[in-house]
Design an enzyme around this catalytic site. Structure first.
Site, PDB file in Angstrom:
ATOM      1  N   PHE A 245      57.066  -5.860   8.355  1.00 47.31           N
ATOM      2  CA  PHE A 245      56.905  -4.660   7.532  1.00 47.31           C
ATOM      3  C   PHE A 245      55.746  -4.760   6.552  1.00 47.31           C
ATOM      4  CE2 PHE A 245      59.184  -7.178   4.439  1.00 47.31           C
ATOM      5  CZ  PHE A 245      58.916  -6.627   3.197  1.00 47.31           C
ATOM      6  N   LYS A 246      55.314  -5.974   6.242  1.00 52.10           N
ATOM      7  CA  LYS A 246      54.215  -6.144   5.300  1.00 52.10           C
ATOM      8  C   LYS A 246      52.927  -5.480   5.799  1.00 52.10           C
ATOM      9  CE  LYS A 246      56.985  -8.695   2.855  1.00 52.10           C
ATOM     10  NZ  LYS A 246      56.819 -10.076   2.469  1.00 52.10           N
ATOM     11  N   ASP A 247      52.813  -5.276   7.122  1.00 48.38           N
ATOM     12  CA  ASP A 247      51.616  -4.639   7.677  1.00 48.38           C
ATOM     13  C   ASP A 247      51.411  -3.228   7.134  1.00 48.38           C
ATOM     14  OD1 ASP A 247      50.776  -6.755   9.333  1.00 48.38           O
ATOM     15  OD2 ASP A 247      52.150  -6.145  10.926  1.00 48.38           O
TER      16      ASP A 247
END
Length: 497
Positions: A111-113
């Site tokens: 999810f950090k993307d």
């Protein structure tokens, strides 16, 4: 829109200044002076847009010193071509009420993307406005996913240098391989002998070290952060919660007549804080369900009002949540106290010096009105992976499993089964060994054999970024003590202390 520091209301900056600096000089985090409200007309307008259009719409409210052309440059550069089918945050319905928000379709399968693909654009645009031509030095502490996503986002970005520190033996084998094979001339990776909290504290200490900042300034450099302490990391996360609401509207007016709940597996509190801001902007979120693993400091805080990091630290199969100091909780406290910088500073000083603090009964009541806190142990995590696949044919990773498990406890305890969005934060292939074991399958010694076995046994596709790692060259194998992080940074930059 202007921003204050959580520890000094006299620190007032623009969005560009907040993003470029990452953290306030006294150690506080930047927070918008007010949360913009979105109207029914705003939501109707956004519903017709793609993810890039929705992102631009939201950013206009927070990044008011960016031009339309700059916002378009940032959002199109980040979200077009980097995600599967240019759909960064699709919803997957498990059943009529349960919706999985898949946040792992980007280049690092986490999810950090969603934030770290756009942060380089936001940061370089901000630096041009306020940086005076300095090289930006980005320091990152990671519990696994942030590191690779930040490295991938900032690789070979002009006038930047990025350095990532992660806990040795505290990330999955695949996460470690992702970081240590990172391409780019401006990237550097180092493990530390310690846990994530040690890495995070080390980075914050370097940020606020006047001597180090002076040395960088003499060399025409300046620090910034790619961790979620940077508002440029947090603001993009608000967008996918707003976008999920707009997608839920396709189910008809009656579906959301009583609002919906959101479940987030989190250790550092940033991801669920973004959902809180979406709620404050007008998204009809009823309850924010905070899911923790065995490192359940947030669960205890939400239930008791006492934040106490003086406890055992567990290395779990959901390593990105193995955190005892939740940095973004400071922003939440600032909001709950009505922007009381002195009170927030006192609590943070108590946390630093004594390892704990207790909020007032009034603040606890506000906290419990917004949040539900629950946790899941290792056995429950594994069992939930197995049961979810058996019941729905849907494969989840260890972190998403914690969220699904805690959501089940919430429904059982409260009877609240209104529609829910569960944030799925990583591909199961980033944790193939743990997922295989949860499914009752024998785990091969080789990481990539494990990946292939998982694919064959579950009839699911291996993400391309994971497959590509098999032929990648390991570039980094550095390890340092937490006390030496400062020296490592200066040595990498070629600066003599």
């Amino acid at each position: 829109m202007l921003y204050n520091s959580t520890r000094d209301n006299n620190a007032v900056v623009s969005s560009s200044e907040a993003i470029a600096s990452g953290i306030s000089k006294e150690g506080g985090l930047f927070v918008p002076q007010s949360v913009p409200a979105l109207s029914a007309e705003d939501f109707a307008n956004m519903k017709a847009l793609d993810y890039v259009g929705r992102a631009n719409y939201v950013f206009r409210n927070f990044l008011t010193d960016f031009t339309e052309e700059e916002l378009k440059y940032c959002t199109e550069g980040a979200y077009l071509g980097s995600f599967d089918e240019d759909r960064p945050a699709p919803l997957k319905a498990l059943n009529e009420k349960v919706n999985i928000l898949e946040l792992w379709h980007g280049p690092t399968c986490a999810f950090k993307d969603l934030a770290l693909q756009i942060l380089p654009y936001l940061l370089t645009t901000s630096a041009k406005k306020v940086g005076g031509g300095k090289k930006t030095v980005i320091l990152v502490a990671t519990s696994g996913d942030t590191g690779k996503a930040a490295l991938e986002g900032f690789k070979d970005v002009k006038d930047t240098e990025i350095m990532v520190f992660y806990p040795n033996d505290g990330v999955s084998a695949m996460q470690q391989l992702q970081m240590n094979t990172q391409a780019g001339e401006n990237v550097y990776v180092c493990a530390i002998n310690g846990n994530f909290d040690d890495a995070q504290t080390g980075v914050k200490t370097i940020f606020t070290n006047d001597e180090v900042k002076t040395l960088l300034d003499k060399n025409n450099m300046g620090f910034s952060s790619a961790n979620s302490i940077n508002w440029g990391r947090l603001a993009p996360q608000i967008i996918y919660y707003i976008s999920s609401y707009l997608d839920l509207l396709d189910k008809g007016e009656d579906y959301l007549k009583d609002g919906f709940n959101v479940v987030v597996p989190t250790g550092n509190f940033g991801n669920i804080l973004a959902a809180y801001y979406a709620k404050e902007m007008g998204v009809p979120i009823n309850k924010l369900i905070c899911a923790s693993n065995s490192n359940n400091v947030l669960t205890d805080f939400i239930n008791t009002g006492t934040y106490d990091r003086n406890r055992a630290f567990y290395t779990t199969i959901s390593p990105s949540m193995d955190i005892l100091i939740s940095s973004n909780l400071e922003r939440m406290l600032y909001e709950l106290t009505g922007h009381d910088d002195k009170q927030v500073s006192a609590w943070q000083n108590s946390l630093k010096n004594e390892g704990k603090y207790t909020v007032t009964p009034e603040i606890l009541a506000k906290l419990k009105d917004i949040f539900y806190g629950g946790c899941c142990d290792e056995e429950g995590t594994a069992e939930t992976i197995k049961n979810t696949f058996k019941k729905h044919g849907y494969l989840i990773d260890t972190h998403t499993s914690v969220a699904v498990n805690v959501y089940g406890k919430y429904v059982e305890e409260t009877g609240d089964d209104r529609p829910v969005v569960i944030a799925s934060t990583a591909s199961p292939y980033k944790f193939a060994n743990s997922v295989l074991e949860a499914l009752g399958l024998e785990v091969p010694a080789d990481e990539f054999e494990a990946v292939e076995l998982l694919s064959n046994k579950t009839n699911t596709a291996v993400p391309a970024p994971i497959s590509a790692l098999k032929s990648a060259t390991v570039r980094f194998s550095n390890v340092c003590n937490k006390e030496d992080m400062n020296k490592v940074v200066l040595d990498r930059l070629g600066i003599k202390g």
